[in-house]
Design an enzyme around this catalytic site. Structure first.
Site, PDB file in Angstrom:
ATOM      1  N   ASN A 186      23.913  45.348  47.161  1.00 26.34           N
ATOM      2  CA  ASN A 186      24.728  44.399  47.934  1.00 26.34           C
ATOM      3  C   ASN A 186      26.212  44.729  47.840  1.00 26.34           C
ATOM      4  OD1 ASN A 186      24.382  43.459  45.222  1.00 26.34           O
ATOM      5  ND2 ASN A 186      25.059  41.408  45.782  1.00 26.34           N
ATOM      6  N   GLU A 201      29.841  42.991  48.788  1.00 29.58           N
ATOM      7  CA  GLU A 201      30.484  41.742  49.205  1.00 29.58           C
ATOM      8  C   GLU A 201      31.876  42.000  49.774  1.00 29.58           C
ATOM      9  OE1 GLU A 201      30.129  39.031  45.888  1.00 29.58           O
ATOM     10  OE2 GLU A 201      27.957  38.854  46.200  1.00 29.58           O
ATOM     11  N   CYS A 221      23.547  42.225  52.135  1.00 23.86           N
ATOM     12  CA  CYS A 221      22.570  42.225  51.044  1.00 23.86           C
ATOM     13  C   CYS A 221      22.118  43.655  50.739  1.00 23.86           C
ATOM     14  CB  CYS A 221      21.339  41.418  51.439  1.00 23.86           C
ATOM     15  SG  CYS A 221      21.609  39.645  51.557  1.00 23.86           S
ATOM     16  N   GLU A 280      19.080  44.731  50.499  1.00 20.52           N
ATOM     17  CA  GLU A 280      17.959  45.123  51.359  1.00 20.52           C
ATOM     18  C   GLU A 280      18.448  45.688  52.677  1.00 20.52           C
ATOM     19  OE1 GLU A 280      18.379  42.352  49.692  1.00 20.52           O
ATOM     20  OE2 GLU A 280      16.519  41.295  49.271  1.00 20.52           O
ATOM     21  N   CYS A 328      16.440  37.348  51.213  1.00 20.53           N
ATOM     22  CA  CYS A 328      16.862  36.135  51.929  1.00 20.53           C
ATOM     23  C   CYS A 328      16.213  36.118  53.316  1.00 20.53           C
ATOM     24  CB  CYS A 328      18.388  36.097  52.039  1.00 20.53           C
ATOM     25  SG  CYS A 328      19.054  37.249  53.260  1.00 20.53           S
ATOM     26  N   CYS A 341      17.269  38.937  55.648  1.00 24.73           N
ATOM     27  CA  CYS A 341      16.690  40.235  55.276  1.00 24.73           C
ATOM     28  C   CYS A 341      15.205  40.293  55.628  1.00 24.73           C
ATOM     29  CB  CYS A 341      16.896  40.510  53.793  1.00 24.73           C
ATOM     30  SG  CYS A 341      18.602  40.986  53.407  1.00 24.73           S
TER      31      CYS A 341
HETATM   32  N1  THU Z   1      21.672  39.151  47.841  1.00 27.58           N
HETATM   33  C1  THU Z   1      21.025  40.332  48.079  1.00 27.58           C
HETATM   34  O1  THU Z   1      21.644  41.391  48.127  1.00 27.58           O
HETATM   35  N2  THU Z   1      19.692  40.299  48.271  1.00 27.58           N
HETATM   36  C2  THU Z   1      18.916  39.196  48.079  1.00 27.58           C
HETATM   37  O2  THU Z   1      17.697  39.296  48.165  1.00 27.58           O
HETATM   38  C3  THU Z   1      19.535  37.903  47.790  1.00 27.58           C
HETATM   39  C4  THU Z   1      21.012  37.872  47.820  1.00 27.58           C
HETATM   40  C5  THU Z   1      23.099  39.211  47.572  1.00 27.58           C
HETATM   41  C6  THU Z   1      24.004  38.634  48.622  1.00 27.58           C
HETATM   42  C7  THU Z   1      25.228  38.288  47.818  1.00 27.58           C
HETATM   43  O3  THU Z   1      26.030  39.444  47.685  1.00 27.58           O
HETATM   44  C8  THU Z   1      24.673  37.929  46.447  1.00 27.58           C
HETATM   45  O4  THU Z   1      23.369  38.477  46.380  1.00 27.58           O
HETATM   46  C9  THU Z   1      24.619  36.445  46.155  1.00 27.58           C
HETATM   47  O5  THU Z   1      23.961  35.777  47.164  1.00 27.58           O
END
Ligand code: THU
Length: 160
Positions: free
Chosen positions: A65, A67, A76, A78, A115, A118
């Site tokens: 991920n 940000e 994310c 994924e 999520c 994703c």
């Molecule tokens: N996130 C992911 O990368 N994948 C997931 O399956 C759940 C959430 C990330 C998004 C964000 O950067 C952080 O986790 C908190 O939500």
């Protein structure tokens, strides 16, 4: 006359208490996802997620991920892996995706599930190639394997 039908949906999946019990290919993929969590850029949530995709060619594509100060601009783990795979190997089906998360440097006890966005993104490639994409979610104390992303996203939007 009552025309209502009550229906039930059942989802089957495998659950393991240790990654040592997983079939080798799944274990390897999950290990790569766990390692990739260290490559996350998550200064805001401090929730580091790694993803590893197994392509039909046998190649692995990974992601983490990323940000952004403008929160919705982040992505994310994924989807970072998925879109890279789709862009680099547009004709190669995706067989499986493994996901793992770390907090304070340690893998989360429970799995981190993809999520909703994703899940929809993964389904798109299942539809594109007409072949199931296995989802492996791994926590330190529990690993679950779903044979198809459709198990995690039934009644998917695919109408257009
Ligand atoms: N996130 C992911 O990368 N994948 C997931 O399956 C759940 C959430 C990330 C998004 C964000 O950067 C952080 O986790 C908190 O939500």
């Amino acid at each position: 006359m009552n025309k209502v039908e009550n229906k039930t949906l059942t989802i089957s999946y495998r659950e393991y208490v240790s990654s040592a019990e997983l079939p080798l290919a799944e274990k390897n993929l999950l290990e790569q996802a766990v390692a990739m969590a260290d490559n996350a850029y998550a200064p805001y949530s401090k929730f580091n997620v790694g993803a590893a995709i197994l392509m039909d060619s046998g190649e692995t594509v990974t992601g983490a991920n990323q940000e952004n100060a403008a929160y919705p601009s982040g992505i994310c783990a994924e989807r970072s892996a998925l879109y890279y795979a789709g862009a680099k190997y547009p004709d190669v089906p995706i067989r499986a995706i493994a996901v793992a998360a770390k907090q304070d440097g340690a893998q989360t006890e429970d799995p981190a599930y993809p999520c909703g966005a994703c899940r929809q993104a993964i389904v798109q490639y299942e539809v594109k190639f007409g072949s199931k994409i296995k989802v492996i979610v791994g926590g330190a104390g529990k690993i679950q394997v779903f044979e198809s992303i459709s198990d995690l996203l039934p009644f998917v939007f695919d109408n257009i």
